[in-house]
Design a protein around this motif. Sequence first.
Motif, PDB file in Angstrom:
ATOM      1  N   THR A1023       0.846  -1.187   0.000  1.00  0.00           N
ATOM      2  CA  THR A1023       0.000   0.000   0.000  1.00  0.00           C
ATOM      3  C   THR A1023       0.880   1.235   0.000  1.00  0.00           C
ATOM      4  N   PRO A1024       0.773   2.069  -1.009  1.00  0.00           N
ATOM      5  CA  PRO A1024       1.648   3.248  -1.044  1.00  0.00           C
ATOM      6  C   PRO A1024       1.332   4.188   0.101  1.00  0.00           C
ATOM      7  N   PRO A1025       2.330   4.796   0.669  1.00  0.00           N
ATOM      8  CA  PRO A1025       2.091   5.736   1.774  1.00  0.00           C
ATOM      9  C   PRO A1025       1.363   6.973   1.280  1.00  0.00           C
ATOM     10  N   LEU A1026       0.673   7.612   2.212  1.00  0.00           N
ATOM     11  CA  LEU A1026      -0.045   8.824   1.848  1.00  0.00           C
ATOM     12  C   LEU A1026       0.927   9.975   1.618  1.00  0.00           C
ATOM     13  N   ASN A1027       0.400  11.008   0.908  1.00  0.00           N
ATOM     14  CA  ASN A1027       1.132  12.241   0.686  1.00  0.00           C
ATOM     15  C   ASN A1027       2.483  12.004   0.011  1.00  0.00           C
ATOM     16  N   THR A1028       2.497  11.059  -0.952  1.00  0.00           N
ATOM     17  CA  THR A1028       3.717  10.885  -1.752  1.00  0.00           C
ATOM     18  C   THR A1028       3.380  11.250  -3.179  1.00  0.00           C
ATOM     19  N   ASP A1029       4.412  11.410  -3.973  1.00  0.00           N
ATOM     20  CA  ASP A1029       4.197  11.787  -5.362  1.00  0.00           C
ATOM     21  C   ASP A1029       3.894  10.597  -6.254  1.00  0.00           C
ATOM     22  N   ARG A1030       4.105   9.372  -5.739  1.00  0.00           N
ATOM     23  CA  ARG A1030       3.874   8.191  -6.567  1.00  0.00           C
ATOM     24  C   ARG A1030       2.363   7.916  -6.650  1.00  0.00           C
ATOM     25  N   GLU A1031       1.947   7.489  -7.830  1.00  0.00           N
ATOM     26  CA  GLU A1031       0.519   7.250  -8.062  1.00  0.00           C
ATOM     27  C   GLU A1031       0.170   5.822  -7.680  1.00  0.00           C
ATOM     28  N   GLY A1032      -0.899   5.629  -6.935  1.00  0.00           N
ATOM     29  CA  GLY A1032      -1.326   4.291  -6.533  1.00  0.00           C
ATOM     30  C   GLY A1032      -2.515   3.827  -7.362  1.00  0.00           C
ATOM     31  N   TYR A1033      -2.599   2.547  -7.564  1.00  0.00           N
ATOM     32  CA  TYR A1033      -3.695   1.974  -8.331  1.00  0.00           C
ATOM     33  C   TYR A1033      -4.393   0.926  -7.489  1.00  0.00           C
ATOM     34  N   ARG A1034      -5.707   0.926  -7.564  1.00  0.00           N
ATOM     35  CA  ARG A1034      -6.483  -0.100  -6.874  1.00  0.00           C
ATOM     36  C   ARG A1034      -7.050  -1.015  -7.939  1.00  0.00           C
ATOM     37  N   VAL A1035      -6.766  -2.284  -7.857  1.00  0.00           N
ATOM     38  CA  VAL A1035      -7.191  -3.197  -8.911  1.00  0.00           C
ATOM     39  C   VAL A1035      -7.703  -4.497  -8.302  1.00  0.00           C
ATOM     40  N   THR A1036      -8.754  -5.024  -8.881  1.00  0.00           N
ATOM     41  CA  THR A1036      -9.305  -6.306  -8.440  1.00  0.00           C
ATOM     42  C   THR A1036      -9.293  -7.267  -9.618  1.00  0.00           C
ATOM     43  N   ALA A1037      -9.541  -8.535  -9.304  1.00  0.00           N
ATOM     44  CA  ALA A1037      -9.614  -9.535 -10.367  1.00  0.00           C
ATOM     45  C   ALA A1037     -10.767  -9.220 -11.321  1.00  0.00           C
ATOM     46  N   GLN A1038     -11.827  -8.629 -10.802  1.00  0.00           N
ATOM     47  CA  GLN A1038     -12.940  -8.220 -11.660  1.00  0.00           C
ATOM     48  C   GLN A1038     -12.463  -7.242 -12.717  1.00  0.00           C
ATOM     49  N   MET A1039     -11.626  -6.290 -12.305  1.00  0.00           N
ATOM     50  CA  MET A1039     -11.142  -5.288 -13.247  1.00  0.00           C
ATOM     51  C   MET A1039     -10.268  -5.915 -14.321  1.00  0.00           C
ATOM     52  N   VAL A1040      -9.445  -6.882 -13.925  1.00  0.00           N
ATOM     53  CA  VAL A1040      -8.604  -7.564 -14.911  1.00  0.00           C
ATOM     54  C   VAL A1040      -9.491  -8.286 -15.922  1.00  0.00           C
ATOM     55  N   LEU A1041     -10.499  -8.995 -15.420  1.00  0.00           N
ATOM     56  CA  LEU A1041     -11.370  -9.750 -16.310  1.00  0.00           C
ATOM     57  C   LEU A1041     -12.148  -8.814 -17.229  1.00  0.00           C
ATOM     58  N   VAL A1042     -12.683  -7.729 -16.667  1.00  0.00           N
ATOM     59  CA  VAL A1042     -13.440  -6.782 -17.489  1.00  0.00           C
ATOM     60  C   VAL A1042     -12.544  -6.158 -18.546  1.00  0.00           C
ATOM     61  N   CYS A1043     -11.329  -5.807 -18.147  1.00  0.00           N
ATOM     62  CA  CYS A1043     -10.378  -5.257 -19.119  1.00  0.00           C
ATOM     63  C   CYS A1043     -10.175  -6.235 -20.274  1.00  0.00           C
ATOM     64  N   CYS A1044     -10.053  -7.525 -19.954  1.00  0.00           N
ATOM     65  CA  CYS A1044      -9.748  -8.519 -20.982  1.00  0.00           C
ATOM     66  C   CYS A1044     -10.950  -8.769 -21.898  1.00  0.00           C
ATOM     67  N   TRP A1045     -12.124  -9.017 -21.303  1.00  0.00           N
ATOM     68  CA  TRP A1045     -13.223  -9.383 -22.203  1.00  0.00           C
ATOM     69  C   TRP A1045     -13.761  -8.183 -22.954  1.00  0.00           C
ATOM     70  N   ARG A1046     -13.687  -6.987 -22.351  1.00  0.00           N
ATOM     71  CA  ARG A1046     -14.107  -5.808 -23.104  1.00  0.00           C
ATOM     72  C   ARG A1046     -13.108  -5.480 -24.216  1.00  0.00           C
ATOM     73  N   SER A1047     -11.838  -5.742 -23.968  1.00  0.00           N
ATOM     74  CA  SER A1047     -10.851  -5.540 -25.032  1.00  0.00           C
ATOM     75  C   SER A1047     -11.132  -6.494 -26.190  1.00  0.00           C
ATOM     76  N   MET A1048     -11.446  -7.749 -25.850  1.00  0.00           N
ATOM     77  CA  MET A1048     -11.807  -8.700 -26.902  1.00  0.00           C
ATOM     78  C   MET A1048     -13.059  -8.234 -27.652  1.00  0.00           C
ATOM     79  N   LYS A1049     -14.008  -7.693 -26.919  1.00  0.00           N
ATOM     80  CA  LYS A1049     -15.225  -7.182 -27.552  1.00  0.00           C
ATOM     81  C   LYS A1049     -14.899  -6.069 -28.539  1.00  0.00           C
ATOM     82  N   GLU A1050     -14.087  -5.109 -28.098  1.00  0.00           N
ATOM     83  CA  GLU A1050     -13.786  -3.972 -28.963  1.00  0.00           C
ATOM     84  C   GLU A1050     -12.942  -4.388 -30.169  1.00  0.00           C
ATOM     85  N   VAL A1051     -12.068  -5.367 -29.971  1.00  0.00           N
ATOM     86  CA  VAL A1051     -11.310  -5.880 -31.114  1.00  0.00           C
ATOM     87  C   VAL A1051     -12.275  -6.467 -32.134  1.00  0.00           C
TER      88      VAL A1051
END
Length: 1922
Positions: A1023-1051
């Motif tokens: 977990t990235p510490p607060l008040n830093t310049d680095r950008e943090g990302y929150r990702v779940t397995a749902q997001m990975v799956l949605v990214c993949c099947w929607r990418s296939m859809k758009e292709v």
Amino acid sequence: MVVKKKTTKVEAVALDEEQLCKLTASLSVNGGEDGVNLLAQTLQSCLKLTDAVQQIQLIKKAGSQLEALNEEHAGGTLDACLNALALVYTSVQAKNPLRRAVASALSSVPECLQWRVVDSLSTCLSDCLSSPCSDQHPHIIDTISTCLDGFPLGERCVNKLLLKVLKFICKLLHEYLHQNRGLAGRHIAQAQLMQSCLAVVKTSMLVLQRSQGALSEVLQAQQDTPGSLLSCYIHILLDGEFIQAIQSTAGMAVVLLIRSVMGSGDEVASVVCGLLRSSVQGLEPAPRWLQQRCEALCTSGRPPGVSLYLCHGALAMLSWKGSLPGPQWEELLLLVPKTLLDLDVSIKESSTAMVVARVLTLWSGAALDCLQEETQLCPPSLQVAFCGGSELQRHLLEHIYSHWEHPLDGVRHQTRSLFHNLLRLHQHTKPSSSNAAEDPYITELTRSLLGLEWHMRGKYGSLGCLVELHGAEHLLSIQPLLPSYLLDLMGDQTLAPYASDLLERLFISHKAQLAREASEETGDWMERWHRTWVNPLLHVLCHTSPDQTTYILDYFLPKLLRCSPSSLAHMVQALQDMPPCRTGLSSSRGALGALMTCLRAARAQGVTSSEEGLWGGLIPLSLLQQALIHKHDQVRMDALGLVCESHRSTEVLTSQEMDLIRHFLPPNLNSQSPGVRQQTVSLLKKLLCRVKDSSQLLQKRLVQERDQEGRAKGQHSLNQYKEFLQWLCGNLLEVLLPGASFSKCLMSLNLLNLLGQLFTFTAEPDVFALGEVVTSMHAQNVLYCVASNFLEVKQLATSLLGKLPPSTVGLQVPETMRCVLQAALDLSTSTKPYDSVTAAHLLHLLLQQPELIPVLLRSAQDVGLDLQICPPLAQASEVLVLELNTLAVVQFLLRCLQTELSGAELSLLQAAASFPLYGRAHCITAVLQHLNTECLSQMEQWRGLVSELIAVCYRMSDVVSPVVQSSSPEGLIPMDTDSETSGGLQRILQEIQPRDTNDFFNSARELETPQEDDGTQSQTPHTPPLNTDREGYRVTAQMVLVCCWRSMKEVAMLLGQLCQSLPLHYTNENELTHPGLITEEQVEGVGLYFRQQLLQSRHRGAFELAYVGFVRLTDMLCRSGSRALQQLPSRWLSEVLEEVKSSDPTSKLCATRRSAGIPFYIQALLSSEPKSSSCSLLKMTMGELITLAVPSAESNTNSSTVPQVHALNILRALYRDTRLGENIIPFVSDGMQAAMLGFTSPVWAVRNSSTLLFSTLITRIFGVKRGKDEHSKKNRMTGREFFTRFPALYPFLLTQLEEAAATVESDSGHVKLHPSLFLLLLVLSRLYPSPMDGSSSPLGLAPFMPLIMRCSRSAVYRTREMSARALVPFVLVTQVPSTVQSLLQELPPEPGPKIQHNHIHGTLLQVLFLLRSFQTDSHRPLPARSGIEEALHQHMWLASRQNSCLVTRGAYLDVLMCLCGSKTSLLEDPGASVLCQTALSVLMASELITSDPSSAPLGPGTTQYLLSLAQVGLSACVRFPDRWRGFEQRKQLLDSLLHSPQYEVRDLTLEGILRKLHEEEEEEIKSSPRWLDETAVSDLTNMAVHETHHQCLAKVLQVLCVLSSRGELSWKNGAKTLSQKEVLMHLLTLAQNFTHSVELLSGALTLASQLVVELVSSDHQDPAVVACLVHWGALVCSCCGEDQPVEVKLMVAKVLVTCSSSLMTNPHLSLGFPATVSLWRSLFTLLQDEDQDVRDSASDFTSRVPAHLLSKDVPGVSMCPPAALDLGVELLCGTFELWGQLGAGFLALTQWLMGEEDGNDEEEEADPASCLDEEDFLFEKGELNLWAEPLQWVKLLHRHLCSLIVTLEQNKGTGTVDFDQVHQIQTQAQAKVLISQQALNRLPALPQFSCTREHARLTLRHHRAELVLDVLNRFKLTNTFF
């Protein structure tokens, strides 16, 4: 919609240079003014022209010159002129008007010169026939055809060249027959060949018909050519590859040729009879050459369709009018229907069934033609055959009954016509019995049709035929209640068109009959007509739910008013005379709604006119105002239709109509119902069209009008129009504010788009100047609508922005354009899928801007992209600007996508979290959709770009395919062992690292932006510490799956778009190259890509959307000109079928997930085959699949099981595919057999797939279920219809049922269950006997009955029940009593050791179901002396304790209950009374009454048995106590039921009591029920205190609620009497403790509310009671929240409506001011609830408000929720004055305006990042109310507060204001304004797109606080002490 007539294309004659020079030279003459020289000059001038219209004019001039010639002018010049005209005639296309002009000119030649014309035409036509060029063949055929089409000289020319013409036709047919063999798989080419072949056959028939004399000469010279022609026809008839249209035409041609050769004598009929019988002996009268050719048609194995087409030919090509030439013609006329009816069983294709139906109708017409002459001339054999009741008529009626519900409309229509003709044939055979009442055949036929069930659609058309021929009185005399029956059916959408058509025929016929019968003295026949047709209609309109009467308005009412316009006055008078109490149920529209319905229909039909005053002066304006804001949607729509619809589109709007729209629109913009929105927009469109059309008429009159007064009147109307339209436009724009509901945005944008289409928003001054109304703020609000989550709102907003003045939208400003472009680019990388859609719409808006490319280049520089794009020149056209902008945007997005794709190849997890790929791809696809690819200028750049796009699509697919192709894509469980995919999948899994727990799938993973140079990242979650310049990302397995099947859809969508829209680069068969953007190799590569995705993807979203793209590709393949691409679908299909055949558990094909994408792949390939073709691919595929699907007898290995599973799954998809239409029907029988046999497989996967296939086939055969009833009669068909359409199933089902029935015997005690038994019974239960079924019927249901009865002996309970249900439809209603009696006689007369209780139970179930069906269908008691009573008494031991089996004991009691315990007794007295007494004695001796615990029954069926006993008891003491007269133990029985230890018995008893009470309420019985004495009421109140079972307790409370509403209850707790306070406290405790139980909470709170009303009315002053009342109020308020179930909120709404008059508007403030105001606030909350039923229920309070509180112009009726909300706040302000609490009320409303829900939000506002932390999980939603509009609510409060301030000033003594509290509120409001403004300033640019919800929330808060300050400032101005 008006469709413009298609104009014929006129083309100039085009000759090659050599021909033109020769013709010009031959027409050159040396001066001279004689006729021929002038003609030559005219033609020479004509040939030099290139304009077709001018050529036609000169040809007409030449025709006039030809007409003036004579024999003296004959010579070379004239021949040259005629030759020129003939050459022009044979050169131009058939439909070119130039050809008709030439034919007209040549026809005008004097008779003496016509032979020269014929010679010239013959020479030119002969040259054409000798042409070797095959491309000219269709043109030559057209020329021959037009020569014979109304052109006598052309006909002479063809006769002259007849032999040559016939030889040419033969040669051409032979060529086509040869070519057809080589076109397999090339569907478009094959379809073109079929059309050419059809044209040749039709032309040959025309030649034969018009050349009878010349043909005999040809036949004398030689028979080879006609024989060869006949051989071609016969080849077409026998070749199944030819489409039906050609084969049918060939059948007519065969008969025509035989007639042409043999004449019209008896021999012709003999030969045709021989062909129909397939008999060589019948051909003997024909010439030898004809016999030899026709012998090919007389083989035993000829296709069944040959007989059909020959029948058609015989009827169409032979003359049947007048008397027949001989007995062979009679034989032929009777042979045709016999042949056609024999085909009924053998045909499978629906298209063939259509031809059979059409030919049968044609035959009936021919038969009528024979009988049109005097009857004496008609042979007796025909008279007997055509008479009603004859064998032929009976067989034809069987055909009609089998096909009158056929799925094809054409078959149903032809069946009705056949029925009509059969009735006419019967009339002609018996002309003496013109009166239908005297004709027993017609009477019996009418009775049988009326006796059929009304869900059979075919009976309506047949009854209509009877009405047409015999009049309505005939039907009404047999069935007087027919109008009411038909009106009841109008609520069913599927039956309404049929019922309304029959009703129309009936009332028109009845009116005509009554008018004829009425004498001059009596004029009351119209009153009788009104009683028959109008009065039942009014009753239905008033007392039925509006949803059920929609189709009456659409189908029936307009027809009735057209028939009798004068009936409108009768309707209006009858409805206005109705007393208020007769307005029907609360769910009905009442008299007001019915009045609106009638008037609307009348106005739309032009029955009322404005000349008579508004709406004919029939109703007052106030009634219409009430209706426009009525609670019921349909009443409002009818009222709006009355205002908007008009018979004339130019009728001028009155000021009253415009005021009514102003009254209607504000409360009705926010409608949640899509249907209401659609109707509103449609009706207002009609109104606006009236405004437009009438304004044009007014402007025209202004110019023409000379009278000053008339001009002033017209100008006044135009000014009113302008004012109205500007008001409308302004109001619609004003509501598009942040937080506006979806429905309001949708309605407003729809109407604004309409305004833009009809009137335009241009800034230039025009008549209405709507552009002046639109401000830049309005345009910005429309732009922000593009950010809506709803696609339709985005589309409408984008469309509207293109219509608004560009200066207000401001997109041409570079800075605005840059902001919008940046917002679009940011949204295209959002993790929320709908953001990419928003981005695509924003880009679409920018594509129209000429200055886009410079802004785009600057954005590219900002992100480091190098784009080389030249902006368009200043003078560039809009098309070029769009192309260059599209090219630039696509290149920019492509470069961004390529960069992000490189990152995704390193880390898919990082891509899913920060730059999902699908957004960019979606934007590219959307941008390309708006481009016209047929006229591109930058071809080279586009070619390169297309190649790059395809390559990027493949790269995207490679990145994400490991996930969607894994065995478990939803959970990413690593089960794949395939080395090709496992590597990529393992890398992704390593990146995700789920370890040993599933926590990852439930919680987010925090990823840091990688700092390492190589792009790797730490493998441990961090977990990235607060008040830093680095950008943090929150990702779940749902997001990975949605990214993949929607990418296939758009292709898939992008590749499909490229293939479908881009021009193809290919070389055709003639070596001509067609330049394009996409090559054949690229298209084939895309196809192979789709194949891989569809066959290997596991994720449903991925392969379903890949299928959409693949469908686009296959559509393009068939239409392409490339031969190689046209053959791809056939090749791919063969390959995949081979792969399916050879698949096994190790195959890459997915055998789970219903075979995943394999069915989709095959569906797409098959749907690309044209429906009009021979469907060879479909036939081949179905044959292969059915072979695989039927279980193999040899083995059940994995190698055979996997292909079988695939085949079953693919078949299921194909049967479901609606695009295959009726072409799939021939394979239904085989599919059903495969599904049923699949159940015998030992493999679960096969049985599972068979179940799914069986379910699909049931839907395909019987239709989609049209109701909740699983056994609805709507989804059934007669056994004859079923087995006629699927004849192969008759022996199969019978055999299977015999096998299954042999296994059900339960004597051995072992349970044997045949796998297919359930399916067999399910299918058979959906069949019922045909009206024509008899014992002799070959497809009757009689053989099934004994087998079904045997199935009732099964040891499986469900099987016995199914067999009983399946038996019911097999027994006709008239046979039920005898069948029941015989079944009862099979029961054992006394107990014995060898009794089989399974047998007994199955028999009793069959008896029970048969009796219930008889009760439903017959509506009459069983016939006397049926033997049923005696049989029941003989076997009464089965209901007593002598019977040890509780299941059969209960079943016997159910039979007794059915006979004497229902509402309509099936037995007549005294039998019914005796049976009741016997049943009572059994009941009183049963375990239900005896108190001995040891005698309580135990074992299987105990509860069921006790419930059966309880049903009898309830019938005796509650439901029908009068029928069980003399029953003294009634009190004891009810007491036993209520105190039963089994909760099921208590629950059933309470349910029975409740139902009885509700029935009495509907009958408006207000007194206490006689069947419920004080003891029973005491028992009920005691149960309310002590009952432990929650369901029973809830029912007790509901019963007490009903009893309490009838009078005050005496509450008992044992012997103790409880006070109202104690009861109230108990009920409130119950409600508080059981908030989780909706029923209990509702019952307790409703009953408590009734007690509260009683306590308030008795004026209790006890402090404990007051505390209880306050407690009750708090509980009611707590039940109004959004999180509460709908049922609870509905209950609270009813409570508040009930209490509104006694508590909320009570001048005494019984609950105190705060509690009462809280109740009002709860009511307002419910009026803004998301659920429409809750809002509608809450709006009923307006009808309960005391009259003295309402103003004169406000009606005391139920209003729509928005109007009720406005009225409610107004009433509350009025009650403040009534209570003397104006000051406190002012403060309370101001607090509401401030908002109480966000009191602690100041801390949140202080965090600058809080507004940006919106998401953040993909599918999580907050509490959403898509209907409520907080901004409109606060505006409403502000308006009423301003009015309240005025009232405060006028009544200073009626309430003081706490100024300290005012100061406190002011301080809070000022702080909120400041904080919310600061928060809004911190949001990024265009926050409406990036932080939509947060921006709307802050805007609302800011607006609330500003309005509070405005109110307080107004208050300050009116109070000097402030």
